[in-house]
Design an enzyme around this catalytic site. Structure first.
Site, PDB file in Angstrom:
ATOM      1  N   GLY A  87      -7.370  -6.676  12.927  1.00 43.82           N
ATOM      2  CA  GLY A  87      -6.588  -7.499  13.852  1.00 43.82           C
ATOM      3  C   GLY A  87      -7.393  -8.674  14.346  1.00 43.82           C
ATOM      4  N   ALA A 142       5.144  -6.720  15.785  1.00 49.51           N
ATOM      5  CA  ALA A 142       6.219  -5.895  16.343  1.00 49.51           C
ATOM      6  C   ALA A 142       7.487  -6.738  16.472  1.00 49.51           C
ATOM      7  CB  ALA A 142       5.806  -5.349  17.703  1.00 49.51           C
ATOM      8  N   GLN A 171       6.476  -4.624  11.172  1.00 49.36           N
ATOM      9  CA  GLN A 171       6.503  -3.503  12.106  1.00 49.36           C
ATOM     10  C   GLN A 171       7.796  -3.605  12.915  1.00 49.36           C
ATOM     11  OE1 GLN A 171       3.906  -3.564  15.627  1.00 49.36           O
ATOM     12  NE2 GLN A 171       3.174  -1.546  15.050  1.00 49.36           N
ATOM     13  N   TYR A 224       5.623   2.795  23.547  1.00 51.65           N
ATOM     14  CA  TYR A 224       6.953   2.206  23.355  1.00 51.65           C
ATOM     15  C   TYR A 224       7.966   3.333  23.105  1.00 51.65           C
ATOM     16  CZ  TYR A 224       4.199  -2.018  23.360  1.00 51.65           C
ATOM     17  OH  TYR A 224       3.338  -3.011  23.734  1.00 51.65           O
TER      18      TYR A 224
HETATM   19  C1  531 Z   1      -2.593  -3.117  22.556  1.00 49.59           C
HETATM   20  C2  531 Z   1      -3.793  -4.007  22.631  1.00 49.59           C
HETATM   21  C3  531 Z   1      -4.593  -3.925  23.716  1.00 49.59           C
HETATM   22  C4  531 Z   1      -5.698  -4.744  23.787  1.00 49.59           C
HETATM   23  C5  531 Z   1      -5.981  -5.635  22.765  1.00 49.59           C
HETATM   24  C6  531 Z   1      -5.188  -5.698  21.665  1.00 49.59           C
HETATM   25  C7  531 Z   1      -4.099  -4.888  21.586  1.00 49.59           C
HETATM   26  N1  531 Z   1      -1.393  -3.821  22.429  1.00 49.59           N
HETATM   27  C8  531 Z   1      -0.431  -3.227  21.575  1.00 49.59           C
HETATM   28  C9  531 Z   1       0.784  -3.981  21.371  1.00 49.59           C
HETATM   29  C10 531 Z   1       1.168  -5.039  22.253  1.00 49.59           C
HETATM   30  C11 531 Z   1       0.163  -5.580  23.145  1.00 49.59           C
HETATM   31  C12 531 Z   1      -1.065  -4.787  23.376  1.00 49.59           C
HETATM   32  C13 531 Z   1       1.820  -3.415  20.467  1.00 49.59           C
HETATM   33  O1  531 Z   1       1.653  -2.336  19.978  1.00 49.59           O
HETATM   34  C14 531 Z   1       3.054  -4.160  20.165  1.00 49.59           C
END
Ligand code: 531
Length: 363
Positions: free
Chosen positions: A325, A57, A99, A183
């Site tokens: 991820g 992001a 992103q 967001y």
């Molecule tokens: C969601 C998330 C929660 C738990 C584990 C991994 C990811 N995110 C989304 C994010 C930022 C931080 C948390 C974004 O979409 C930028």
């Protein structure tokens, strides 16, 4: 029947396989600039064999950052800091995506490992978050945002456009608009956060207006031959799920008419009062439904970490790409492992020559 390791083409771009690195915030930047952390982190991921690396992001304006440590593309000097990184990743054989994001009412937060909450208003590090309405998220993000004026709405759309132009000019080939996770865009889309009484609030048509207008404005500068994607929070798990899903699918159908090429299906995270059914690949059925009902190619993320299962998601044509991820943080060579165990591929078919050649020669 496609497999995880078949190339994937969208518009003029071809990925070497269907594994995409999901955008993952690193919160390691200063002034939005790429630094040594990002160069190393993303190079490892690209060299691990993924077909697409989506950069985290990246804020389109300073107040759009989630934290002071987010990357940004609101200045040319930030674009200059991205350019060598993009080149390194392309040389490793991956397509580079980014992103673009505005954090809306969740902005001005401490990084997760330092609290994940809003920075106290008294701190010089904090700033005023903006959102469609002056309504706080709650829980760890309880600061009340400033309700955006129509001029501010126009300015943020223009910020998305400028950031997209910078991304285009440094050779990024896959653009993802962050329209999810509570967001700014999701703040407009969700009635949890949008209480406006003008034509940006109220009906689903009005709540979708900011998203469609931003898409239109970005599409006008983003080359027609390159894929434009949005990560969209299509469900909140707040008890009104079927209604939200149907509304979201209608919005995506409209976005398709407005030039959207690909959907990354995700969760809304618009309110803390939810019960998300966390579990292996739990978003896949929703992504598959979006794919079927809109005819757009889709990806999703969340607890997808088993190679065989991932391959099956592609073979069964539930997803077009898988966004991986955290499993890639644990093992950047996840694509190589999956290629070797599932498809008896040689390392040289997945990894760059200095790794692939020796590994293919001596098993
Ligand atoms: C969601 C998330 C929660 C738990 C584990 C991994 C990811 N995110 C989304 C994010 C930022 C931080 C948390 C974004 O979409 C930028």
């Amino acid at each position: 029947m496609p497999t995880l390791f078949d190339p994937y083409s969208l518009k003029s771009v071809t990925l070497r396989n269907r594994i995409a690195v999901s955008p993952m915030c690193q919160y390691m930047a200063t002034d939005g600039l790429v630094n040594e952390w990002h160069r190393t982190h993303y190079a490892i991921l690209a060299r691990g064999g993924a077909g697409l690396v989506t950069l985290e992001a990246t804020a389109v304006s300073p107040e759009g950052r989630i934290t002071p440590r987010c990357l940004g593309l609101w200045q040319d000097k930030q674009a200059d800091s991205f350019a060598p990184l993009v080149e390194t990743l392309r040389q490793a054989g991956t397509v580079v995506g980014i992103q673009l994001a505005h954090a809306g009412r969740k902005a001005s937060a401490n990084v997760p490992w330092e609290g994940d909450d809003h920075i106290p208003e008294t701190s010089p590090e904090s700033w005023q978050p903006i959102a469609p309405s002056a309504v706080a998220f709650g829980q760890n993000r309880s600061r009340v945002p400033h309700a955006m004026t129509r001029e501010e709405i126009a300015r943020v759309k223009a910020d998305f456009v400028s950031a997209a132009e910078r991304a285009r000019d440094i050779g990024i080939q896959f653009l993802m608009l962050h329209f999810a996770h509570g967001y700014l865009a999701q703040n407009f889309w969700s009635s949890h956060s949008n209480h406006r009484t003008d034509n940006y609030g109220g009906t689903t048509e009005n709540r979708g207006r900011f998203l469609l207008e931003t898409l239109d404005a970005v599409r006008a500068v983003w080359p027609e031959h390159l894929p434009l994607c949005a990560r969209i929070g299509i469900i909140e798990f707040d008890g009104k799920d079927e209604e939200t899903l149907c509304d979201s699918i209608r919005l995506i159908q409209k976005m398709k008419e407005h030039g959207l090429d690909f959907v990354d299906v995700s969760v809304g995270f618009s309110t803390p009062e939810v019960s998300v059914p966390w579990g292996a690949a739990f978003m896949v059925p929703f992504a598959a439904r979006v794919r079927k009902e809109t005819g757009l190619p889709v990806a999703t993320s969340w607890y997808i970490n088993d190679g065989r299962q991932t391959d099956a998601l592609i073979r069964n044509e539930l997803l077009d790409l898988v966004m991986i991820g955290r499993p890639l943080l644990a093992n950047p060579f996840w694509p190589y492992e999956a290629a070797r165990t599932l498809h008896k591929k040689h390392a040289s078919q997945v990894l760059p020559p200095p790794y692939g050649w020796p590994l293919s020669r001596y098993h």
